[in-house]
Design a protein around this motif. Structure first.
Motif, mmCIF file in Angstrom:
data_model
loop_
_atom_site.group_PDB
_atom_site.id
_atom_site.type_symbol
_atom_site.label_atom_id
_atom_site.label_comp_id
_atom_site.label_asym_id
_atom_site.label_seq_id
_atom_site.Cartn_x
_atom_site.Cartn_y
_atom_site.Cartn_z
ATOM 1 N N GLY A 211 0.820 -1.201 0.000
ATOM 2 C CA GLY A 211 0.000 0.000 0.000
ATOM 3 C C GLY A 211 0.853 1.251 0.000
ATOM 4 O O GLY A 211 2.089 1.188 -0.058
ATOM 5 N N VAL A 212 0.164 2.379 0.060
ATOM 6 C CA VAL A 212 0.824 3.684 0.067
ATOM 7 C C VAL A 212 0.301 4.492 1.259
ATOM 8 O O VAL A 212 -0.887 4.821 1.334
ATOM 9 C CB VAL A 212 0.580 4.438 -1.255
ATOM 10 C CG1 VAL A 212 1.158 5.846 -1.191
ATOM 11 C CG2 VAL A 212 1.191 3.667 -2.429
ATOM 12 N N HIS A 213 1.183 4.763 2.184
ATOM 13 C CA HIS A 213 0.897 5.551 3.388
ATOM 14 C C HIS A 213 0.461 6.958 2.976
ATOM 15 O O HIS A 213 0.918 7.486 1.951
ATOM 16 C CB HIS A 213 2.173 5.597 4.228
ATOM 17 C CG HIS A 213 2.033 6.151 5.597
ATOM 18 N ND1 HIS A 213 1.857 7.502 5.843
ATOM 19 C CD2 HIS A 213 2.049 5.545 6.815
ATOM 20 C CE1 HIS A 213 1.789 7.697 7.150
ATOM 21 N NE2 HIS A 213 1.902 6.526 7.766
ATOM 22 N N PRO A 214 -0.403 7.607 3.767
ATOM 23 C CA PRO A 214 -0.813 8.972 3.410
ATOM 24 C C PRO A 214 0.345 9.954 3.273
ATOM 25 O O PRO A 214 0.238 10.938 2.538
ATOM 26 C CB PRO A 214 -1.773 9.373 4.534
ATOM 27 C CG PRO A 214 -1.582 8.361 5.620
ATOM 28 C CD PRO A 214 -1.144 7.111 4.947
ATOM 29 N N LEU B 213 -5.353 8.136 6.390
ATOM 30 C CA LEU B 213 -5.231 9.592 6.450
ATOM 31 C C LEU B 213 -4.345 9.996 7.620
ATOM 32 O O LEU B 213 -4.416 9.378 8.694
ATOM 33 C CB LEU B 213 -6.604 10.245 6.630
ATOM 34 C CG LEU B 213 -7.668 9.970 5.568
ATOM 35 C CD1 LEU B 213 -8.997 10.592 5.989
ATOM 36 C CD2 LEU B 213 -7.237 10.487 4.199
ATOM 37 N N ASP B 214 -3.534 11.031 7.408
ATOM 38 C CA ASP B 214 -2.700 11.571 8.482
ATOM 39 C C ASP B 214 -2.722 13.095 8.391
ATOM 40 O O ASP B 214 -2.013 13.687 7.584
ATOM 41 C CB ASP B 214 -1.267 11.048 8.371
ATOM 42 C CG ASP B 214 -0.441 11.342 9.613
ATOM 43 O OD1 ASP B 214 -0.449 12.509 10.066
ATOM 44 O OD2 ASP B 214 0.202 10.414 10.135
ATOM 45 N N ARG C 271 -4.165 17.157 1.851
ATOM 46 C CA ARG C 271 -5.291 16.333 2.279
ATOM 47 C C ARG C 271 -6.143 15.803 1.127
ATOM 48 O O ARG C 271 -6.563 14.628 1.167
ATOM 49 C CB ARG C 271 -6.133 17.103 3.303
ATOM 50 C CG ARG C 271 -5.366 17.356 4.589
ATOM 51 C CD ARG C 271 -6.161 18.084 5.649
ATOM 52 N NE ARG C 271 -5.321 18.335 6.816
ATOM 53 C CZ ARG C 271 -5.755 18.872 7.951
ATOM 54 N NH1 ARG C 271 -7.029 19.246 8.069
ATOM 55 N NH2 ARG C 271 -4.923 19.048 8.959
ATOM 56 N N PRO C 272 -6.406 16.584 0.080
ATOM 57 C CA PRO C 272 -7.157 16.006 -1.050
ATOM 58 C C PRO C 272 -6.439 14.813 -1.682
ATOM 59 O O PRO C 272 -7.078 13.825 -2.062
ATOM 60 C CB PRO C 272 -7.281 17.177 -2.023
ATOM 61 C CG PRO C 272 -7.206 18.396 -1.158
ATOM 62 C CD PRO C 272 -6.223 18.047 -0.095
ATOM 63 N N PHE D 298 -6.424 7.118 -0.533
ATOM 64 C CA PHE D 298 -7.140 6.235 0.377
ATOM 65 C C PHE D 298 -8.314 5.573 -0.334
ATOM 66 O O PHE D 298 -8.493 4.345 -0.283
ATOM 67 C CB PHE D 298 -7.609 7.047 1.583
ATOM 68 C CG PHE D 298 -8.223 6.242 2.694
ATOM 69 C CD1 PHE D 298 -7.917 4.907 2.889
ATOM 70 C CD2 PHE D 298 -9.124 6.847 3.577
ATOM 71 C CE1 PHE D 298 -8.479 4.181 3.930
ATOM 72 C CE2 PHE D 298 -9.694 6.134 4.612
ATOM 73 C CZ PHE D 298 -9.377 4.797 4.790
ATOM 74 N N GLU D 299 -9.100 6.345 -1.047
ATOM 75 C CA GLU D 299 -10.264 5.803 -1.745
ATOM 76 C C GLU D 299 -9.855 4.767 -2.793
ATOM 77 O O GLU D 299 -10.510 3.726 -2.938
ATOM 78 C CB GLU D 299 -11.042 6.936 -2.403
ATOM 79 C CG GLU D 299 -11.774 7.837 -1.408
ATOM 80 C CD GLU D 299 -12.258 9.133 -2.029
ATOM 81 O OE1 GLU D 299 -11.882 9.409 -3.199
ATOM 82 O OE2 GLU D 299 -12.992 9.878 -1.349
ATOM 83 N N ARG D 300 -8.782 5.029 -3.502
ATOM 84 C CA ARG D 300 -8.353 4.086 -4.530
ATOM 85 C C ARG D 300 -7.872 2.765 -3.916
ATOM 86 O O ARG D 300 -8.113 1.682 -4.473
ATOM 87 C CB ARG D 300 -7.267 4.705 -5.412
ATOM 88 C CG ARG D 300 -7.760 5.911 -6.197
ATOM 89 C CD ARG D 300 -6.835 6.303 -7.316
ATOM 90 N NE ARG D 300 -6.868 5.330 -8.410
ATOM 91 C CZ ARG D 300 -6.243 5.512 -9.571
ATOM 92 N NH1 ARG D 300 -5.558 6.634 -9.790
ATOM 93 N NH2 ARG D 300 -6.300 4.596 -10.510
#
Length: 263
Positions: free
Chosen positions: A63-66, A97-98, A106-107, A113-115
């Motif tokens: 995964g990819v951290h925020p 989210l962080d 943030r966007p 996150f949604e993806r």
């Protein structure tokens, strides 16, 4: 004890000089299996490679951290999907989210996150989630996927009583780290962990971060290792009013079921 560390950043370059010794110390401390956290385009493939080098002992997430949300392109999405096609990769994430550090806008965090939530829907794999100072937006985005996701764990939970019960009301699992042992920031967790059902509770070190401050003697460095999971489970058992063996067995059973690990 046969423990499972559900979150160890073993691809971190801080382990490059002695990774084999770190793994042996973990085994000696009763840590039988570890989930290697993949949190970026760079480190998710490394987590898979490490898991493949230690079959049955190490597993991986992808995964990819925020913090790295700006790197989440279409190409990145395809890379994550390919990684998650491998059986050694047992969860989607670390994602979430962080808003505490805001290393990515943030966007961009919300889009990434949604993806990744959509990947979890498509693959059916569990979620390894990160949330810091973003609870309302985090819950709102998760609700968009209600009824579509499999199991999810809020890794390294450090939040409030209200946030804990909100997570439990959504049937999410909770990961507890050495933050519990921090008298400055984690004292409130001492009471909260009593309320986590055994079948929702898992343990992790988040190594090399969050060395438990109650380890005696304190090492000369601040690097955390999976071997300290044994210390975390002892503190957790005391706070829950349980025997250490009971807490160890329950968290191991929960992690085994959550990640679909071989018995």
């Amino acid at each position: 004890m046969q423990l499972i560390d559900i979150g160890a950043n073993l691809t971190h370059d801080g382990f490059d000089h002695d990774r084999a010794a770190v793994l042996q110390r973990a085994r000696d401390a009763g840590v039988a299996r570890m989930i290697v956290t993949g949190a970026s385009r760079e480190h998710s493939p490394k987590a898979l490679a490490l898991a493949r080098a230690h079959p049955g002992e190490l597993f991986a997430t992808a995964g990819v951290h925020p913090h790295h949300a700006t790197e989440y392109t279409d190409e990145c999405d395809a890379e994550m999907r390919e990684l998650l096609s491998h059986p050694e990769v047992v969860a989607v994430g670390e994602c979430g989210l962080d808003y505490f550090r805001d290393f990515s806008p943030r966007p961009a965090q919300r889009r990434a996150f949604e993806r990744q939530l959509q990947i979890a829907v498509d693959t059916g794999k569990p979620l390894f989630l990160h949330q810091r100072d973003a609870h309302a937006d985090f819950v709102s985005i998760m609700r968009e996927f209600d009824g579509k996701l499999g199991p999810a764990v809020v890794h390294c939970f450090t939040g409030t009583r209200e946030e804990l019960f909100d997570c439990l009301d959504h049937d999410w699992h909770i990961g507890i780290t050495g933050w519990l042992c921090d008298e400055r920031r984690g004292q409130h967790l001492r009471e909260l962990v009593k309320h986590i059902p055994a079948n929702r509770l898992m343990i992790e070190t988040d190594a090399p971060y969050l060395l438990p401050r109650t380890v005696k003697p304190q090492p000369s460095h601040r690097r955390n290792e999976p071997m300290y999971l044994a210390h975390i489970v002892e503190e957790l058992a005391r706070d829950r009013g349980e025997a250490v063996d009971a807490t160890a067995a329950a968290t191991t059973a929960t992690a085994t079921a959550f990640f679909g690990l071989p018995d």
